[in-house]
Design an enzyme around this catalytic site. Structure first.
Site, PDB file in Angstrom:
ATOM      1  N   GLU A  47      -9.855  -1.763   5.095  1.00 29.26           N
ATOM      2  CA  GLU A  47     -10.613  -1.644   6.462  1.00 29.26           C
ATOM      3  C   GLU A  47     -11.761  -2.348   6.320  1.00 29.26           C
ATOM      4  O   GLU A  47     -12.376  -3.024   5.659  1.00 29.26           O
ATOM      5  CB  GLU A  47     -11.093  -0.121   6.373  1.00 29.26           C
ATOM      6  CG  GLU A  47      -9.819   0.860   6.479  1.00 29.26           C
ATOM      7  CD  GLU A  47      -8.905   0.835   7.671  1.00 29.26           C
ATOM      8  OE1 GLU A  47      -8.943   0.081   8.451  1.00 29.26           O
ATOM      9  OE2 GLU A  47      -8.362   1.940   8.058  1.00 29.26           O
TER      10      GLU A  47
ATOM     11  N   HIS B 167      -7.882  -5.216   9.904  1.00 21.88           N
ATOM     12  CA  HIS B 167      -7.556  -4.987   8.309  1.00 21.88           C
ATOM     13  C   HIS B 167      -6.157  -5.539   8.053  1.00 21.88           C
ATOM     14  O   HIS B 167      -5.304  -5.593   8.664  1.00 21.88           O
ATOM     15  CB  HIS B 167      -7.413  -3.540   8.245  1.00 21.88           C
ATOM     16  CG  HIS B 167      -6.175  -2.508   8.805  1.00 21.88           C
ATOM     17  ND1 HIS B 167      -6.614  -1.697   9.796  1.00 21.88           N
ATOM     18  CD2 HIS B 167      -4.974  -2.538   8.315  1.00 21.88           C
ATOM     19  CE1 HIS B 167      -5.317  -1.175  10.094  1.00 21.88           C
ATOM     20  NE2 HIS B 167      -4.477  -1.760   9.356  1.00 21.88           N
TER      21      HIS B 167
ATOM     22  N   ASP C 242      -8.203  -3.495  14.094  1.00 24.17           N
ATOM     23  CA  ASP C 242      -9.707  -3.851  13.665  1.00 24.17           C
ATOM     24  C   ASP C 242      -9.782  -4.885  12.469  1.00 24.17           C
ATOM     25  O   ASP C 242     -10.749  -5.073  12.088  1.00 24.17           O
ATOM     26  CB  ASP C 242     -10.135  -2.539  12.963  1.00 24.17           C
ATOM     27  CG  ASP C 242      -9.454  -2.149  11.887  1.00 24.17           C
ATOM     28  OD1 ASP C 242      -8.472  -2.729  11.314  1.00 24.17           O
ATOM     29  OD2 ASP C 242      -9.964  -0.906  11.177  1.00 24.17           O
TER      30      ASP C 242
ATOM     31  N   ASP D  94       0.861  -1.378  -0.165  1.00 19.91           N
ATOM     32  CA  ASP D  94       0.015   0.004  -0.049  1.00 19.91           C
ATOM     33  C   ASP D  94       0.959   1.227  -0.081  1.00 19.91           C
ATOM     34  O   ASP D  94       2.040   1.317   0.201  1.00 19.91           O
ATOM     35  CB  ASP D  94      -0.835   0.070   1.441  1.00 19.91           C
ATOM     36  CG  ASP D  94      -0.159  -0.440   2.406  1.00 19.91           C
ATOM     37  OD1 ASP D  94       1.006  -0.423   2.483  1.00 19.91           O
ATOM     38  OD2 ASP D  94      -1.081  -1.601   3.153  1.00 19.91           O
TER      39      ASP D  94
END
Length: 260
Positions: A143, A138, A136, A67
């Site tokens: 996400e 990811h 979370d 990313d």
């Protein structure tokens, strides 16, 4: 999915470095998928050591980052273009032009994801993809609520992710809101995926990814469908796993020929 719980990050780094080294020595032109963040740092340190001390060469390999931020230049010290070079690739013999990342400065941000996926395909596909996991759930910057078949694309970061990453920036307001990230579908096409997590803060996310349902609410759970995935954690990150004792038993009794 293989789940391995080890006593400390050093053992984790050694195990993953073994897998990378085997692949690169067997196929010097291997394509590596690289993650940034704190999780892979000890792995990179170990691979650098092996390059310097044992002649492990990456000269014919390719590397693709997961990313990149949108809104900061590649020259920024927290762009992943800069981070991966500072933490890993500048310390080994991989040519600079073989280290690829999504272009967060592209004039065609909307089309950059498709271009990046095509560059991965043109290189032959990712042989071994290194991954971390967010609090979370990811992976990459996919996400919660990301499509399980998603491709490389623009994503908006959650405030939780921005808060988690704020430690790398002068202030919260400096953390970008948008990124380009390999999609869950892109990641799933890797021939081998290795997710590493350490620390109690990752325990709930690891448990959801490994033992929860395959669901977009926990993007890392897509690895349950991967044909060759391993999740390697320390005791703290594995502390919420219901089957922790079984995973330890399985690893302790694996066949001698079985490798990561």
């Amino acid at each position: 999915m293989e789940v391995i719980i080890l006593s400390d990050p050093g053992r984790i780094a050694g195990l993953v470095a073994d897998a990378v080294e085997r692949r690169v020595r067997a196929t010097p032109s291997s394509v590596l998928g690289l993650a940034t963040g704190s999780s892979p740092l000890k792995i990179y340190e170990e691979l650098i050591r092996r390059h310097r001390q044992s002649g492990l060469s990456f000269a014919d390999a390719h590397a693709f980052l997961l990313d990149e931020y949108i809104g900061i230049p590649r020259s920024h010290d927290q762009s992943y273009y800069s981070v991966i070079r500072r933490e890993f690739t500048n310390h080994i013999d991989i040519p600079a032009e073989r280290v690829h990342s999504p272009n967060g400065e592209s004039d065609d941000i909307a089309g950059e994801g498709a271009r990046y996926d095509e560059s991965i395909r043109a290189a032959g596909g990712i042989d071994i993809q290194l991954l971390g996991i967010g609090t979370d759930g990811h992976i990459g910057f996919n996400e919660p609520a990301s499509s399980l078949r998603s491709r490389t694309r623009v994503k908006t970061l959650t405030e939780q992710t921005r808060e988690d990453n704020a430690r790398f920036f002068p202030s919260m307001s400096d953390v970008p809101r948008h990124v380009l990230t390999q999609g869950l579908g892109t990641i799933s096409e890797s021939r081998q995926a290795v997710l590493v997590a350490t620390g109690a803060a990752k325990a709930e996310a690891v448990a959801a990814a490994v033992e929860g349902p395959v669901s977009a609410i926990c993007p890392a759970s897509v690895l349950q469908l991967h044909e060759h995935a391993a999740v390697i954690v320390d005791e703290a990150a594995g502390s919420a796993l219901e089957l922790a004792d079984y995973y330890k038993h399985t690893y302790a009794n694996r066949p001698k020929w079985q490798e990561l």
